[in-house]
Design a protein around this motif. Structure first.
Motif, PDB file in Angstrom:
ATOM      1  N   ALA A  74     -18.097   4.185 -24.849  1.00  0.00           N
ATOM      2  CA  ALA A  74     -18.029   4.837 -23.543  1.00  0.00           C
ATOM      3  C   ALA A  74     -17.234   3.937 -22.612  1.00  0.00           C
ATOM      4  CB  ALA A  74     -19.422   5.078 -22.979  1.00  0.00           C
ATOM      5  N   GLU A  75     -16.437   4.565 -21.760  1.00  0.00           N
ATOM      6  CA  GLU A  75     -15.619   3.784 -20.823  1.00  0.00           C
ATOM      7  C   GLU A  75     -15.300   4.643 -19.606  1.00  0.00           C
ATOM      8  OE1 GLU A  75     -14.560   0.678 -19.389  1.00  0.00           O
ATOM      9  OE2 GLU A  75     -14.574   0.346 -21.553  1.00  0.00           O
ATOM     10  N   ARG A  76     -15.031   3.961 -18.497  1.00  0.00           N
ATOM     11  CA  ARG A  76     -14.610   4.628 -17.270  1.00  0.00           C
ATOM     12  C   ARG A  76     -13.344   3.933 -16.778  1.00  0.00           C
ATOM     13  NH1 ARG A  76     -18.251   3.869 -12.259  1.00  0.00           N
ATOM     14  NH2 ARG A  76     -16.838   2.155 -11.879  1.00  0.00           N
ATOM     15  N   TYR A  77     -12.377   4.730 -16.389  1.00  0.00           N
ATOM     16  CA  TYR A  77     -11.101   4.201 -15.905  1.00  0.00           C
ATOM     17  C   TYR A  77     -10.886   4.709 -14.481  1.00  0.00           C
ATOM     18  CZ  TYR A  77     -10.446   3.687 -20.918  1.00  0.00           C
ATOM     19  OH  TYR A  77     -10.607   3.363 -22.241  1.00  0.00           O
ATOM     20  N   ASP A  78     -10.590   3.795 -13.555  1.00  0.00           N
ATOM     21  CA  ASP A  78     -10.254   4.143 -12.177  1.00  0.00           C
ATOM     22  C   ASP A  78      -8.840   3.667 -11.919  1.00  0.00           C
ATOM     23  OD1 ASP A  78     -12.705   5.266 -11.140  1.00  0.00           O
ATOM     24  OD2 ASP A  78     -13.566   3.257 -11.302  1.00  0.00           O
ATOM     25  N   ARG A  79      -7.957   4.573 -11.552  1.00  0.00           N
ATOM     26  CA  ARG A  79      -6.557   4.213 -11.327  1.00  0.00           C
ATOM     27  C   ARG A  79      -5.978   5.033 -10.175  1.00  0.00           C
ATOM     28  NH1 ARG A  79      -5.550   2.605 -16.828  1.00  0.00           N
ATOM     29  NH2 ARG A  79      -6.938   0.848 -17.012  1.00  0.00           N
ATOM     30  N   SER A  80      -4.902   4.516  -9.624  1.00  0.00           N
ATOM     31  CA  SER A  80      -4.143   5.253  -8.625  1.00  0.00           C
ATOM     32  C   SER A  80      -3.397   6.386  -9.324  1.00  0.00           C
ATOM     33  CB  SER A  80      -3.142   4.310  -7.952  1.00  0.00           C
ATOM     34  OG  SER A  80      -2.232   5.050  -7.183  1.00  0.00           O
ATOM     35  N   SER A  81      -3.268   7.518  -8.650  1.00  0.00           N
ATOM     36  CA  SER A  81      -2.584   8.660  -9.264  1.00  0.00           C
ATOM     37  C   SER A  81      -1.110   8.734  -8.871  1.00  0.00           C
ATOM     38  CB  SER A  81      -3.297   9.962  -8.890  1.00  0.00           C
ATOM     39  OG  SER A  81      -3.252  10.155  -7.492  1.00  0.00           O
ATOM     40  N   ASP A  82      -0.528   7.619  -8.407  1.00  0.00           N
ATOM     41  CA  ASP A  82       0.878   7.607  -7.992  1.00  0.00           C
ATOM     42  C   ASP A  82       1.814   7.987  -9.131  1.00  0.00           C
ATOM     43  OD1 ASP A  82       0.044   6.819  -5.496  1.00  0.00           O
ATOM     44  OD2 ASP A  82       0.480   4.687  -5.828  1.00  0.00           O
ATOM     45  N   ASP A  83       1.603   7.406 -10.289  1.00  0.00           N
ATOM     46  CA  ASP A  83       2.436   7.675 -11.464  1.00  0.00           C
ATOM     47  C   ASP A  83       1.546   8.334 -12.517  1.00  0.00           C
ATOM     48  OD1 ASP A  83       4.199   7.721 -13.615  1.00  0.00           O
ATOM     49  OD2 ASP A  83       4.121   5.551 -13.945  1.00  0.00           O
ATOM     50  N   ILE A  84       1.446   9.653 -12.479  1.00  0.00           N
ATOM     51  CA  ILE A  84       0.501  10.362 -13.335  1.00  0.00           C
ATOM     52  C   ILE A  84       0.803  10.174 -14.816  1.00  0.00           C
ATOM     53  CG2 ILE A  84       1.657  12.611 -13.361  1.00  0.00           C
ATOM     54  CD1 ILE A  84      -2.118  12.028 -13.026  1.00  0.00           C
ATOM     55  N   PHE A  85       2.094  10.121 -15.199  1.00  0.00           N
ATOM     56  CA  PHE A  85       2.425   9.937 -16.616  1.00  0.00           C
ATOM     57  C   PHE A  85       2.110   8.511 -17.067  1.00  0.00           C
ATOM     58  CE2 PHE A  85       5.327  13.530 -15.585  1.00  0.00           C
ATOM     59  CZ  PHE A  85       4.678  14.466 -16.364  1.00  0.00           C
ATOM     60  N   GLY A  86       2.394   7.555 -16.234  1.00  0.00           N
ATOM     61  CA  GLY A  86       2.033   6.168 -16.551  1.00  0.00           C
ATOM     62  C   GLY A  86       0.523   6.019 -16.664  1.00  0.00           C
ATOM     63  N   LEU A  87      -0.190   6.707 -15.778  1.00  0.00           N
ATOM     64  CA  LEU A  87      -1.644   6.701 -15.803  1.00  0.00           C
ATOM     65  C   LEU A  87      -2.162   7.292 -17.119  1.00  0.00           C
ATOM     66  CD1 LEU A  87      -4.418   6.428 -14.346  1.00  0.00           C
ATOM     67  CD2 LEU A  87      -4.022   8.743 -13.501  1.00  0.00           C
ATOM     68  N   GLN A  88      -1.618   8.431 -17.508  1.00  0.00           N
ATOM     69  CA  GLN A  88      -2.024   9.071 -18.768  1.00  0.00           C
ATOM     70  C   GLN A  88      -1.781   8.146 -19.950  1.00  0.00           C
ATOM     71  OE1 GLN A  88      -0.837  13.591 -17.683  1.00  0.00           O
ATOM     72  NE2 GLN A  88      -0.661  13.029 -19.806  1.00  0.00           N
ATOM     73  N   ASP A  89      -0.589   7.547 -19.996  1.00  0.00           N
ATOM     74  CA  ASP A  89      -0.256   6.647 -21.105  1.00  0.00           C
ATOM     75  C   ASP A  89      -1.208   5.450 -21.147  1.00  0.00           C
ATOM     76  OD1 ASP A  89       1.825   8.298 -21.796  1.00  0.00           O
ATOM     77  OD2 ASP A  89       3.384   7.025 -20.897  1.00  0.00           O
ATOM     78  N   ALA A  90      -1.470   4.852 -19.996  1.00  0.00           N
ATOM     79  CA  ALA A  90      -2.333   3.667 -19.950  1.00  0.00           C
ATOM     80  C   ALA A  90      -3.749   3.998 -20.401  1.00  0.00           C
ATOM     81  CB  ALA A  90      -2.344   3.083 -18.537  1.00  0.00           C
ATOM     82  N   ILE A  91      -4.279   5.104 -19.926  1.00  0.00           N
ATOM     83  CA  ILE A  91      -5.642   5.473 -20.292  1.00  0.00           C
ATOM     84  C   ILE A  91      -5.713   5.870 -21.759  1.00  0.00           C
ATOM     85  CG2 ILE A  91      -7.468   7.192 -19.926  1.00  0.00           C
ATOM     86  CD1 ILE A  91      -6.770   7.028 -16.923  1.00  0.00           C
ATOM     87  N   ALA A  92      -4.753   6.641 -22.233  1.00  0.00           N
ATOM     88  CA  ALA A  92      -4.753   7.061 -23.640  1.00  0.00           C
ATOM     89  C   ALA A  92      -4.676   5.847 -24.559  1.00  0.00           C
ATOM     90  CB  ALA A  92      -3.606   8.023 -23.916  1.00  0.00           C
TER      91      ALA A  92
END
Length: 171
Positions: A74-92
């Motif tokens: 289980a994990e929780r990720y909190d990130r800025s949504s400025d770069d949505i594709f970068g966010l998706q890649d980082a979390i994935a």
């Protein structure tokens, strides 16, 4: 994001990942994880949520053992949504990198918990263990014979296989 995680997990050779479309019947419904596991024929179920507020995204995910209902990861990720594709890649990538070792540990523990119904196979593995750990070549050869016999008696009994593999690697 779900597609990225599924694609990444599907690249793990020892892991069978079913298609995302197979899970659509459960979307938005409260269904017992054990029921999902039975109906889809899977051992683990990955679930999660995405929430957005004030330029931030919070993604929560968990991997559940469908047979026991226990959390494997289980994990929780909190990130800025400025770069949505970068966010998706980082979390994935983070999720995939954490899930794979967690599943491997869970599978190893699951196999180790299985006991043989064949008491002779169990006895042979116990007797071999002292010889395996001795480091003495003649005792290790004796352990090899005992472990091979245990696996003949119960091919699905995993307790002796790691020791047998170690012996075979060093022989």
């Amino acid at each position: 994001m779900v597609d990225d995680i599924i694609t990444g997990l599907a690249r793990i050779k020892w892991l069978l990942v079913i298609a995302r479309n197979s899970t659509f019947t459960y979307k938005g419904r409260a269904v017992d994880v054990k029921q999902i596991g039975r109906e889809l024929g899977v051992r683990y179920v990955l679930g999660g949520s995405v929430r957005r507020a004030c330029g931030h995204v919070r993604v929560s995910g968990q991997m559940i053992d469908a047979s026991t209902g226990a959390h494997v990861w289980a994990e929780r990720y909190d990130r800025s949504s400025d770069d949505i594709f970068g966010l998706q890649d980082a979390i994935a990538m983070s999720a995939i990198g954490a899930i794979a070792p967690s599943l491997r540990r869970a599978e190893i523990e699951r196999v180790k918990r299985r006991r043989s119904d064949n008491l002779d196979a169990y006895d042979l593995v116990l007797r071999a263990q002292l010889d395996v750990d001795s480091g003495m070549p003649e005792r290790v050869r004796r352990a090899l014979v005992l472990l091979e016999r245990a696996i003949e008696l119960d091919p699905a009994y995993a307790q002796g296989m790691p020791s047998l593999a170690v012996i075979m690697c060093y022989s």
